[in-house]
Design a protein around this motif. Structure first.
Motif, PDB file in Angstrom:
ATOM      1  N   GLU A  51       0.767  -0.898   0.146  1.00 58.70           N
ATOM      2  CA  GLU A  51      -0.059   0.113  -0.026  1.00 58.70           C
ATOM      3  C   GLU A  51       0.921   1.195  -0.038  1.00 58.70           C
ATOM      4  OE1 GLU A  51      -3.788   1.976   2.737  1.00 58.70           O
ATOM      5  OE2 GLU A  51      -2.780   0.178   3.382  1.00 58.70           O
ATOM      6  N   GLU A  52       0.599   2.127  -0.763  1.00 55.40           N
ATOM      7  CA  GLU A  52       1.278   3.289  -1.115  1.00 55.40           C
ATOM      8  C   GLU A  52       0.927   4.575   0.142  1.00 55.40           C
ATOM      9  OE1 GLU A  52       1.519   4.821  -4.913  1.00 55.40           O
ATOM     10  OE2 GLU A  52       1.504   2.731  -5.758  1.00 55.40           O
ATOM     11  N   THR A  53       1.500   4.476   1.048  1.00 54.17           N
ATOM     12  CA  THR A  53       1.022   5.387   2.302  1.00 54.17           C
ATOM     13  C   THR A  53       1.923   6.458   2.522  1.00 54.17           C
ATOM     14  OG1 THR A  53       2.211   3.820   3.902  1.00 54.17           O
ATOM     15  CG2 THR A  53       0.059   3.272   3.426  1.00 54.17           C
ATOM     16  N   ALA A  54       3.093   6.614   1.699  1.00 57.22           N
ATOM     17  CA  ALA A  54       3.961   7.872   1.970  1.00 57.22           C
ATOM     18  C   ALA A  54       3.396   8.987   1.589  1.00 57.22           C
ATOM     19  CB  ALA A  54       5.320   7.479   1.486  1.00 57.22           C
ATOM     20  N   ASP A  55       3.928  10.304   1.911  1.00 58.36           N
ATOM     21  CA  ASP A  55       3.344  11.576   1.395  1.00 58.36           C
ATOM     22  C   ASP A  55       4.089  12.108   0.315  1.00 58.36           C
ATOM     23  OD1 ASP A  55       5.443  12.225   2.967  1.00 58.36           O
ATOM     24  OD2 ASP A  55       4.536  13.392   4.626  1.00 58.36           O
ATOM     25  N   SER A  56       4.863  11.490  -0.204  1.00 56.27           N
ATOM     26  CA  SER A  56       5.920  12.046  -1.164  1.00 56.27           C
ATOM     27  C   SER A  56       6.003  11.238  -2.287  1.00 56.27           C
ATOM     28  CB  SER A  56       7.202  12.559  -0.742  1.00 56.27           C
ATOM     29  OG  SER A  56       7.860  11.491  -0.237  1.00 56.27           O
ATOM     30  N   PHE A  57       6.599  11.451  -3.712  1.00 50.95           N
ATOM     31  CA  PHE A  57       6.750  10.524  -4.663  1.00 50.95           C
ATOM     32  C   PHE A  57       8.022   9.729  -4.018  1.00 50.95           C
ATOM     33  CE2 PHE A  57       5.070  14.209  -7.025  1.00 50.95           C
ATOM     34  CZ  PHE A  57       3.874  13.594  -7.725  1.00 50.95           C
ATOM     35  N   ALA A  58       8.832  10.288  -3.615  1.00 46.48           N
ATOM     36  CA  ALA A  58      10.208   9.491  -3.169  1.00 46.48           C
ATOM     37  C   ALA A  58       9.895   8.614  -2.047  1.00 46.48           C
ATOM     38  CB  ALA A  58      11.106  10.775  -2.643  1.00 46.48           C
ATOM     39  N   GLY A  59       8.747   9.135  -1.255  1.00 45.73           N
ATOM     40  CA  GLY A  59       8.518   7.963  -0.201  1.00 45.73           C
ATOM     41  C   GLY A  59       7.768   6.701  -0.617  1.00 45.73           C
ATOM     42  N   ASN A  60       6.890   7.087  -1.665  1.00 45.89           N
ATOM     43  CA  ASN A  60       6.072   5.821  -2.294  1.00 45.89           C
ATOM     44  C   ASN A  60       7.130   4.935  -3.074  1.00 45.89           C
ATOM     45  OD1 ASN A  60       3.503   5.994  -1.016  1.00 45.89           O
ATOM     46  ND2 ASN A  60       3.066   7.633  -2.519  1.00 45.89           N
ATOM     47  N   ALA A  61       7.911   5.622  -3.982  1.00 44.99           N
ATOM     48  CA  ALA A  61       8.869   4.760  -4.643  1.00 44.99           C
ATOM     49  C   ALA A  61       9.786   3.930  -3.533  1.00 44.99           C
ATOM     50  CB  ALA A  61       9.697   5.850  -5.559  1.00 44.99           C
ATOM     51  N   ALA A  62      10.293   4.373  -2.475  1.00 47.61           N
ATOM     52  CA  ALA A  62      10.803   3.801  -1.601  1.00 47.61           C
ATOM     53  C   ALA A  62      10.271   2.660  -1.205  1.00 47.61           C
ATOM     54  CB  ALA A  62      11.661   4.720  -0.423  1.00 47.61           C
ATOM     55  N   LEU A  88      -3.917  24.157  -7.886  1.00 52.18           N
ATOM     56  CA  LEU A  88      -4.466  23.182  -7.098  1.00 52.18           C
ATOM     57  C   LEU A  88      -3.686  22.784  -5.645  1.00 52.18           C
ATOM     58  CD1 LEU A  88      -6.181  20.777  -9.595  1.00 52.18           C
ATOM     59  CD2 LEU A  88      -7.075  22.677  -8.630  1.00 52.18           C
ATOM     60  N   ASP A  89      -2.683  23.665  -5.607  1.00 54.07           N
ATOM     61  CA  ASP A  89      -1.909  23.517  -4.440  1.00 54.07           C
ATOM     62  C   ASP A  89      -0.943  22.259  -4.722  1.00 54.07           C
ATOM     63  OD1 ASP A  89      -2.554  26.072  -3.287  1.00 54.07           O
ATOM     64  OD2 ASP A  89      -4.358  24.683  -2.170  1.00 54.07           O
ATOM     65  N   GLY A  90      -0.529  21.881  -5.859  1.00 53.95           N
ATOM     66  CA  GLY A  90       0.090  20.670  -6.090  1.00 53.95           C
ATOM     67  C   GLY A  90      -0.384  19.204  -6.372  1.00 53.95           C
ATOM     68  N   ALA A  91      -1.717  19.432  -6.218  1.00 56.27           N
ATOM     69  CA  ALA A  91      -2.644  18.398  -6.659  1.00 56.27           C
ATOM     70  C   ALA A  91      -2.817  18.099  -8.203  1.00 56.27           C
ATOM     71  CB  ALA A  91      -4.136  18.407  -5.815  1.00 56.27           C
ATOM     72  N   PRO A  92      -3.221  16.960  -8.567  1.00 55.43           N
ATOM     73  CA  PRO A  92      -3.350  15.590  -7.872  1.00 55.43           C
ATOM     74  C   PRO A  92      -1.964  14.895  -7.209  1.00 55.43           C
ATOM     75  CG  PRO A  92      -3.401  15.223 -10.133  1.00 55.43           C
ATOM     76  CD  PRO A  92      -3.325  16.718  -9.837  1.00 55.43           C
ATOM     77  N   GLY A  93      -0.716  15.327  -7.684  1.00 53.17           N
ATOM     78  CA  GLY A  93       0.372  14.925  -7.224  1.00 53.17           C
ATOM     79  C   GLY A  93       0.419  13.430  -7.039  1.00 53.17           C
ATOM     80  N   ILE A  94       0.768  12.784  -5.640  1.00 59.30           N
ATOM     81  CA  ILE A  94       0.898  11.719  -5.558  1.00 59.30           C
ATOM     82  C   ILE A  94      -0.285  10.603  -5.638  1.00 59.30           C
ATOM     83  CG2 ILE A  94       2.904  11.795  -3.881  1.00 59.30           C
ATOM     84  CD1 ILE A  94       1.147  11.417  -1.432  1.00 59.30           C
ATOM     85  N   TYR A  95      -1.681  11.430  -5.669  1.00 59.22           N
ATOM     86  CA  TYR A  95      -2.804  10.725  -5.869  1.00 59.22           C
ATOM     87  C   TYR A  95      -3.079  10.839  -7.447  1.00 59.22           C
ATOM     88  CZ  TYR A  95      -2.892  11.569  -0.893  1.00 59.22           C
ATOM     89  OH  TYR A  95      -2.446  11.521   0.250  1.00 59.22           O
ATOM     90  N   SER A  96      -2.248  10.991  -8.427  1.00 57.27           N
ATOM     91  CA  SER A  96      -2.628  11.257  -9.825  1.00 57.27           C
ATOM     92  C   SER A  96      -3.599  10.187 -10.364  1.00 57.27           C
ATOM     93  CB  SER A  96      -1.346  11.865 -10.589  1.00 57.27           C
ATOM     94  OG  SER A  96      -0.732  12.666 -10.252  1.00 57.27           O
ATOM     95  N   ALA A  97      -2.911   8.963  -9.995  1.00 56.56           N
ATOM     96  CA  ALA A  97      -3.584   7.698 -10.578  1.00 56.56           C
ATOM     97  C   ALA A  97      -4.892   7.503  -9.793  1.00 56.56           C
ATOM     98  CB  ALA A  97      -2.800   6.528 -10.316  1.00 56.56           C
ATOM     99  N   ARG A  98      -4.922   7.614  -8.719  1.00 55.25           N
ATOM    100  CA  ARG A  98      -6.262   7.668  -7.829  1.00 55.25           C
ATOM    101  C   ARG A  98      -7.188   8.660  -8.124  1.00 55.25           C
ATOM    102  NH1 ARG A  98      -3.343   6.804  -2.007  1.00 55.25           N
ATOM    103  NH2 ARG A  98      -1.354   7.288  -3.258  1.00 55.25           N
ATOM    104  N   TRP A  99      -6.809   9.607  -8.817  1.00 50.54           N
ATOM    105  CA  TRP A  99      -7.735  10.576  -9.376  1.00 50.54           C
ATOM    106  C   TRP A  99      -8.594   9.873 -10.552  1.00 50.54           C
ATOM    107  CZ3 TRP A  99      -7.759  16.633  -9.462  1.00 50.54           C
ATOM    108  CH2 TRP A  99      -7.523  17.161  -8.092  1.00 50.54           C
ATOM    109  N   ALA A 100      -8.027   8.995 -11.157  1.00 51.31           N
ATOM    110  CA  ALA A 100      -8.611   8.481 -12.371  1.00 51.31           C
ATOM    111  C   ALA A 100      -9.662   7.351 -11.964  1.00 51.31           C
ATOM    112  CB  ALA A 100      -7.434   8.133 -13.148  1.00 51.31           C
TER     113      ALA A 100
END
Length: 207
Positions: A51-62, A88-100
């Motif tokens: 599960e991708e629970t980190a709050d950054s791209f680097a965190g989720n990749a790790a 959008l204050d940086g959104a969708p960001g790490i949630y880009s796939a989930r927005w779809a």
């Protein structure tokens, strides 16, 4: 604990791509061609997807790379990427796939971005890709690529995937989706991250 060093892969090594996506496996297999490294996916090895629970791209990749390296006892490469919109204050960001959503309805996700921007004149946006190479002992190497641009509307072009029809890179009159795939891939955020990974971690390529 995160350990970081300058270790490189060697010709003959097997590398796990921390993904169950066949298209991503084909893309990275092409990028790795000639380097003497065998690529297998987490899906092919039957590894679970964390599960991708980190709050950054680097965190989720790790998270993804570390999970695959630990489960396979092999070095593993993961990427996490997305579109960030200034208005959008940086959104969708790490949630880009989930927005779809589960159906990967990117036309709906693009319409959501357009509605969110509304009349805001700031249409700045950027794509980010972070690649993380993890070793079974906890060593991590992280590489980031970023390309800046703006949100175009309406969507244009039939190439690419995801948010490409609304992303217009700086200095370009075309969206990513209006570019030939090879041209887009040469300048994309993932290409920039991969070049850094290649130069620091891969053995020299041979024809």
């Amino acid at each position: 604990m995160t350990i970081s060093d300058t270790r490189r892969l060697a010709a003959g090594d097997t590398l796990v791509l921390a993904s169950h996506n066949a298209g991503k496996l084909a893309e990275f297999s092409a990028l790795l061609a000639g380097h003497g490294v065998t690529l297998v996916s987490a899906g092919q090895l039957g590894l679970p997807e964390p599960e991708e629970t980190a709050d950054s791209f680097a965190g989720n990749a790790a998270l993804k790379a570390r999970a695959a390296a630990t489960a396979s006892n092999l070095p593993a490469l993961a990427d996490d990427s997305g579109l960030c919109v200034a208005a959008l204050d940086g959104a969708p960001g790490i949630y880009s796939a989930r927005w779809a959503g589960p159906a990967k309805d990117f036309p709906a996700a693009m319409a959501r971005i357009h509605a969110g921007i509304g009349g805001n004149p700031d249409r700045a946006a950027w794509f980010i890709s972070v690649l993380c190479l993890a070793w079974p002992d906890g060593t991590l190497r992280t590489f980031e690529g970023r390309i800046d641009g703006r949100i175009a509307w309406p969507p244009r072009g039939g190439n690419g995937h995801g948010y490409d029809p609304v992303f217009q890179p700086v200095g370009e009159a075309r969206t990513f989706a209006e570019m030939p795939e090879a041209e887009k891939n040469a300048i994309s955020h993932r290409a920039l991250a991969f070049v850094r990974f290649r130069d620091d971690c891969l053995p020299p390529a041979h024809p």
